[in-house]
Design a protein around this motif. Structure first.
Motif, PDB file in Angstrom:
ATOM      1  N   VAL A   9       0.859  -1.187   0.000  1.00  0.00           N
ATOM      2  CA  VAL A   9       0.000   0.000   0.000  1.00  0.00           C
ATOM      3  C   VAL A   9       0.892   1.233   0.000  1.00  0.00           C
ATOM      4  N   LYS A  10       0.710   2.084  -1.005  1.00  0.00           N
ATOM      5  CA  LYS A  10       1.480   3.322  -1.078  1.00  0.00           C
ATOM      6  C   LYS A  10       0.671   4.427  -0.408  1.00  0.00           C
ATOM      7  N   VAL A  11       1.282   5.094   0.546  1.00  0.00           N
ATOM      8  CA  VAL A  11       0.616   6.147   1.299  1.00  0.00           C
ATOM      9  C   VAL A  11       1.305   7.479   1.021  1.00  0.00           C
ATOM     10  N   CYS A  12       0.509   8.476   0.716  1.00  0.00           N
ATOM     11  CA  CYS A  12       1.001   9.843   0.543  1.00  0.00           C
ATOM     12  C   CYS A  12       0.463  10.667   1.701  1.00  0.00           C
ATOM     13  N   VAL A  13       1.315  11.481   2.291  1.00  0.00           N
ATOM     14  CA  VAL A  13       0.924  12.302   3.421  1.00  0.00           C
ATOM     15  C   VAL A  13       0.625  13.715   2.918  1.00  0.00           C
ATOM     16  N   ILE A  14      -0.562  14.198   3.217  1.00  0.00           N
ATOM     17  CA  ILE A  14      -0.934  15.564   2.862  1.00  0.00           C
ATOM     18  C   ILE A  14      -0.967  16.364   4.152  1.00  0.00           C
ATOM     19  N   GLU A  15      -0.092  17.372   4.218  1.00  0.00           N
ATOM     20  CA  GLU A  15       0.050  18.180   5.423  1.00  0.00           C
ATOM     21  C   GLU A  15      -0.406  19.607   5.127  1.00  0.00           C
ATOM     22  N   PRO A  16      -1.695  19.878   5.350  1.00  0.00           N
ATOM     23  CA  PRO A  16      -2.174  21.237   5.080  1.00  0.00           C
ATOM     24  C   PRO A  16      -1.784  22.196   6.192  1.00  0.00           C
ATOM     25  N   GLY A  17      -1.677  23.455   5.813  1.00  0.00           N
ATOM     26  CA  GLY A  17      -1.489  24.501   6.810  1.00  0.00           C
ATOM     27  C   GLY A  17      -2.847  24.810   7.416  1.00  0.00           C
ATOM     28  N   TYR A  18      -3.016  26.027   7.873  1.00  0.00           N
ATOM     29  CA  TYR A  18      -4.296  26.431   8.462  1.00  0.00           C
ATOM     30  C   TYR A  18      -5.222  26.975   7.380  1.00  0.00           C
ATOM     31  N   PHE A  19      -6.399  26.374   7.293  1.00  0.00           N
ATOM     32  CA  PHE A  19      -7.400  26.788   6.321  1.00  0.00           C
ATOM     33  C   PHE A  19      -8.681  27.151   7.053  1.00  0.00           C
ATOM     34  N   ASN A  20      -9.404  28.064   6.486  1.00  0.00           N
ATOM     35  CA  ASN A  20     -10.647  28.538   7.076  1.00  0.00           C
ATOM     36  C   ASN A  20     -11.766  27.543   6.761  1.00  0.00           C
ATOM     37  N   HIS A  80      -3.613  15.240  -7.104  1.00  0.00           N
ATOM     38  CA  HIS A  80      -2.313  14.821  -7.625  1.00  0.00           C
ATOM     39  C   HIS A  80      -1.879  13.499  -7.005  1.00  0.00           C
ATOM     40  N   ALA A  81      -2.073  13.375  -5.690  1.00  0.00           N
ATOM     41  CA  ALA A  81      -1.680  12.140  -5.005  1.00  0.00           C
ATOM     42  C   ALA A  81      -2.464  10.936  -5.519  1.00  0.00           C
ATOM     43  N   LEU A  82      -3.739  11.139  -5.870  1.00  0.00           N
ATOM     44  CA  LEU A  82      -4.587  10.036  -6.316  1.00  0.00           C
ATOM     45  C   LEU A  82      -4.422   9.690  -7.794  1.00  0.00           C
ATOM     46  N   THR A  83      -4.084  10.676  -8.609  1.00  0.00           N
ATOM     47  CA  THR A  83      -4.084  10.436 -10.058  1.00  0.00           C
ATOM     48  C   THR A  83      -2.702  10.382 -10.681  1.00  0.00           C
ATOM     49  N   SER A  84      -1.680  10.781  -9.978  1.00  0.00           N
ATOM     50  CA  SER A  84      -0.334  10.811 -10.533  1.00  0.00           C
ATOM     51  C   SER A  84       0.240   9.405 -10.659  1.00  0.00           C
ATOM     52  N   VAL A  85       1.003   9.198 -11.713  1.00  0.00           N
ATOM     53  CA  VAL A  85       1.686   7.909 -11.889  1.00  0.00           C
ATOM     54  C   VAL A  85       2.753   7.749 -10.814  1.00  0.00           C
ATOM     55  N   HIS A  86       3.418   8.822 -10.496  1.00  0.00           N
ATOM     56  CA  HIS A  86       4.459   8.811  -9.455  1.00  0.00           C
ATOM     57  C   HIS A  86       4.170   9.913  -8.432  1.00  0.00           C
ATOM     58  N   PRO A  87       3.239   9.658  -7.518  1.00  0.00           N
ATOM     59  CA  PRO A  87       2.907  10.689  -6.525  1.00  0.00           C
ATOM     60  C   PRO A  87       4.060  10.916  -5.541  1.00  0.00           C
ATOM     61  N   ARG A  88       4.103  12.092  -4.986  1.00  0.00           N
ATOM     62  CA  ARG A  88       5.116  12.416  -3.981  1.00  0.00           C
ATOM     63  C   ARG A  88       4.779  11.719  -2.670  1.00  0.00           C
ATOM     64  N   LYS A  89       5.760  11.602  -1.821  1.00  0.00           N
ATOM     65  CA  LYS A  89       5.526  10.997  -0.508  1.00  0.00           C
ATOM     66  C   LYS A  89       4.810  11.969   0.411  1.00  0.00           C
ATOM     67  N   ARG A  90       5.126  13.259   0.273  1.00  0.00           N
ATOM     68  CA  ARG A  90       4.538  14.295   1.127  1.00  0.00           C
ATOM     69  C   ARG A  90       4.082  15.465   0.280  1.00  0.00           C
ATOM     70  N   TYR A  91       2.945  16.025   0.683  1.00  0.00           N
ATOM     71  CA  TYR A  91       2.402  17.227   0.054  1.00  0.00           C
ATOM     72  C   TYR A  91       2.161  18.253   1.152  1.00  0.00           C
ATOM     73  N   SER A  92       2.582  19.464   0.921  1.00  0.00           N
ATOM     74  CA  SER A  92       2.321  20.553   1.855  1.00  0.00           C
ATOM     75  C   SER A  92       1.408  21.550   1.162  1.00  0.00           C
ATOM     76  N   ALA A  93       0.244  21.757   1.715  1.00  0.00           N
ATOM     77  CA  ALA A  93      -0.738  22.673   1.109  1.00  0.00           C
ATOM     78  C   ALA A  93      -0.811  23.958   1.919  1.00  0.00           C
ATOM     79  N   GLY A  94      -0.604  25.076   1.249  1.00  0.00           N
ATOM     80  CA  GLY A  94      -0.673  26.373   1.906  1.00  0.00           C
ATOM     81  C   GLY A  94       0.705  26.914   2.202  1.00  0.00           C
ATOM     82  N   TRP A  95       0.819  28.241   2.197  1.00  0.00           N
ATOM     83  CA  TRP A  95       2.122  28.885   2.409  1.00  0.00           C
ATOM     84  C   TRP A  95       2.678  28.586   3.792  1.00  0.00           C
TER      85      TRP A  95
END
Length: 115
Positions: A9-20, A80-95
């Motif tokens: 199982v390939k797991v990608c971590v999505i680490e968002p910043g603070y969102f409203n 991107h994590a779900l549809t990419s052929v080679h997704p990244r291990k970590r995603y950071s969303a937000g500045w």
């Protein structure tokens, strides 16, 4: 992520910043915090002091001003994590996630705790 690798199982971590969002809505959080506070035993209330709760809520209100309202930053990472052929291990969303949390994640725990 590493634990699931042995099962294929390939797991990608999505680490968002603070969102409203409703989860970060300060009015709702404040109401819940004060509701929980009222249910606490007096011993715990005395240990923390009501000023702790008031300062915490004040800090949340200050932070809320910098929350991002563009949730597409998070959903684009998910897509991107779900549809990419080679997704990244970590995603950071937000500045804030890119600027603060990503660099802090490389620091020793004692230093990141201090920050």
């Amino acid at each position: 992520r590493l634990e699931m690798r042995r099962f294929g199982v390939k797991v990608c971590v999505i680490e968002p910043g603070y969102f409203n969002t409703m989860i970060t809505n300060v009015e709702s959080l404040e109401k819940n915090f004060y509701s929980c506070w009222e249910k606490l035993p007096e011993e715990i209330k005395t240990s923390y002091g009501e000023s702790y709760l008031k300062q915490f809520v004040k800090m949340l209100k200050l932070l809320q001003k910098s929350y991002n309202s563009d949730l597409s930053l998070v959903t684009n990472c998910m897509e991107h994590a779900l549809t990419s052929v080679h997704p990244r291990k970590r995603y950071s969303a937000g500045w804030d996630a890119k600027l603060l949390y990503l660099p802090v994640s490389y620091l020793p725990s004692a230093l990141s705790d201090a920050l």
